[in-house]
Design a protein around this motif. Structure first.
Motif, PDB file in Angstrom:
ATOM      1  N   ASN A   1       2.494  25.372 -49.557  1.00 53.64           N
ATOM      2  CA  ASN A   1       1.412  26.342 -49.739  1.00 53.64           C
ATOM      3  C   ASN A   1       1.840  27.520 -50.603  1.00 53.64           C
TER       4      ASN A   1
ATOM      5  N   SER B   1       5.271  22.458 -45.102  1.00 51.86           N
ATOM      6  CA  SER B   1       3.895  22.850 -45.397  1.00 51.86           C
ATOM      7  C   SER B   1       3.832  24.298 -45.870  1.00 51.86           C
TER       8      SER B   1
ATOM      9  N   GLN C   1       0.796  16.483 -44.428  1.00 53.03           N
ATOM     10  CA  GLN C   1       0.401  17.849 -44.103  1.00 53.03           C
ATOM     11  C   GLN C   1       0.239  18.684 -45.366  1.00 53.03           C
ATOM     12  N   ALA C   2       1.112  18.488 -46.341  1.00 52.73           N
ATOM     13  CA  ALA C   2       0.991  19.220 -47.608  1.00 52.73           C
ATOM     14  C   ALA C   2      -0.285  18.812 -48.336  1.00 52.73           C
TER      15      ALA C   2
ATOM     16  N   THR D   1       8.213  19.568 -40.685  1.00 50.10           N
ATOM     17  CA  THR D   1       6.950  19.338 -41.393  1.00 50.10           C
ATOM     18  C   THR D   1       6.201  20.649 -41.594  1.00 50.10           C
ATOM     19  N   ASN D   2       6.273  21.543 -40.599  1.00 51.94           N
ATOM     20  CA  ASN D   2       5.608  22.844 -40.734  1.00 51.94           C
ATOM     21  C   ASN D   2       6.301  23.717 -41.777  1.00 51.94           C
TER      22      ASN D   2
ATOM     23  N   SER E   1      -3.231  20.405 -46.662  1.00 47.65           N
ATOM     24  CA  SER E   1      -3.277  21.834 -46.965  1.00 47.65           C
ATOM     25  C   SER E   1      -3.920  22.077 -48.319  1.00 47.65           C
TER      26      SER E   1
ATOM     27  N   THR F   1       4.813  15.627 -53.909  1.00 48.31           N
ATOM     28  CA  THR F   1       5.395  16.219 -52.701  1.00 48.31           C
ATOM     29  C   THR F   1       6.869  15.858 -52.558  1.00 48.31           C
TER      30      THR F   1
END
Length: 306
Positions: free
Chosen positions: A10, A6, A66-67, A2-3, A70, A25
């Motif tokens: 970004n 993200s 999460q996206a 997930t990170n 952000s 997404t």
């Protein structure tokens, strides 16, 4: 993962956000999870029956959220864009509309298909029928915990509301009927749903093994999504018909017919809102005016007679 996703999102927002105002997404994450981690037909080709697809979907949903956050916290104020997700689902019609079990099976089909991803995003958690069915079958298979992962309270709050629009992909319809698969058959997505998908042999066959033209199912799916998830903005992100035969000249009358049928069903949606407006606003207004006009005419008539 997930990170990592993200970071990737970004980078895209930073590089293209001054021009791109609509972001998706993930496109058809259900197929990604099912065919990548259940059947193994797509990359990474794993056959983790009844477990892998649920874990993959769980992380896809969290990565999407999460996206979205952000973009919402860092980029939205300066770029003024929208972020959503694109979910594919066929319409599930009960084989027997008078049979409660078939009706429940058709509803279950939609929840295991569209609700699997949409419900966490719009309501904060997986559909109740998924939690109950998968949890019960997991217990019957001797597992201490459900094969369907669990969102924490913090994750539910974080995921809920992370969509500025709902992307909807749709191609055809299935008839759905109840079928109980014993838990002893082992874990699988098919066994968890307890249903069978059927097609009507009279539906137009477009040449592909899976594709039939059933425009009325599109309208019903749009109505379902509209009412189920609080009337979100809906963008149709996938629809169409694959090539049936090889030809050297234009020969797509069948495709034109398919698209015309589905577009016509889609265009009926605004008509419903218009008709609702007519019913709720115009009709009462006209009735009130008629009463007032009748009263004025009656007063005039009485004065003329006196």
């Amino acid at each position: 993962m997930t990170n990592y996703f993200s970071d990737y999102a970004n980078l895209c927002f930073e590089a293209f956000g001054d021009r791109v105002k609509y972001w998706v997404t993930f496109s058809d994450p259900r197929t990604m999870a099912e065919k990548g981690y259940e059947t193994g037909h797509h990359a990474p080709g794993l056959k983790l029956h009844g477990t892998g697809l649920y874990k993959a979907a769980h992380h896809i949903i969290k990565a999407h959220a999460q996206a979205w956050h952000s973009y919402n916290s860092t980029w939205r104020s300066r770029q003024q864009g929208l972020v959503g997700i694109s979910l594919n689902c066929d319409w599930g019609e009960p084989v027997d509309t008078s049979n409660p079990k078939d009706i429940e099976a058709a509803e279950r089909y939609l929840q295991f298909c569209l609700g699997w991803f949409a419900n966490p995003i719009y309501a904060g958690d997986y559909p109740q029928v998924m939690k109950e069915r998968i949890g019960r079958k997991s217990a019957e298979q001797g597992l201490d915990v459900s094969r369907l992962p669990v969102f924490s309270l913090q994750e539910k709050s974080y995921i809920k509301g992370t969509s500025d629009f709902l992307g909807l992909g749709h191609f055809m319809t299935r008839y759905i009927t109840e079928r109980n698969y014993p838990s002893r058959r082992g874990p699988s997505y098919q066994n968890d749903r307890d249903l069978v998908e059927l097609v009507d042999p009279n539906w137009p066959d477009l040449g592909s093994q899976w594709l039939y033209s059933v425009p009325w199912g599109f309208r019903r799916l749009l109505n379902f999504a509209q009412t189920q998830y609080g009337d979100p903005p809906i963008y149709v992100t996938e629809n169409g018909a694959s090539q049936t035969l090889h030809c050297t000249q234009l020969c797509d009358k069948w495709r034109i017919k398919y698209l015309k049928g589905y577009i016509n069903e889609m265009l009926k949606e605004p008509l419903l809102s218009h008709m609702q407006m007519v019913t709720e606003i115009v009709v009462p207004t006209v009735c009130t005016l008629c009463v007032l006009i009748a009263a004025v005419l009656l007063i005039s008539l009485l004065r003329s007679q006196s």
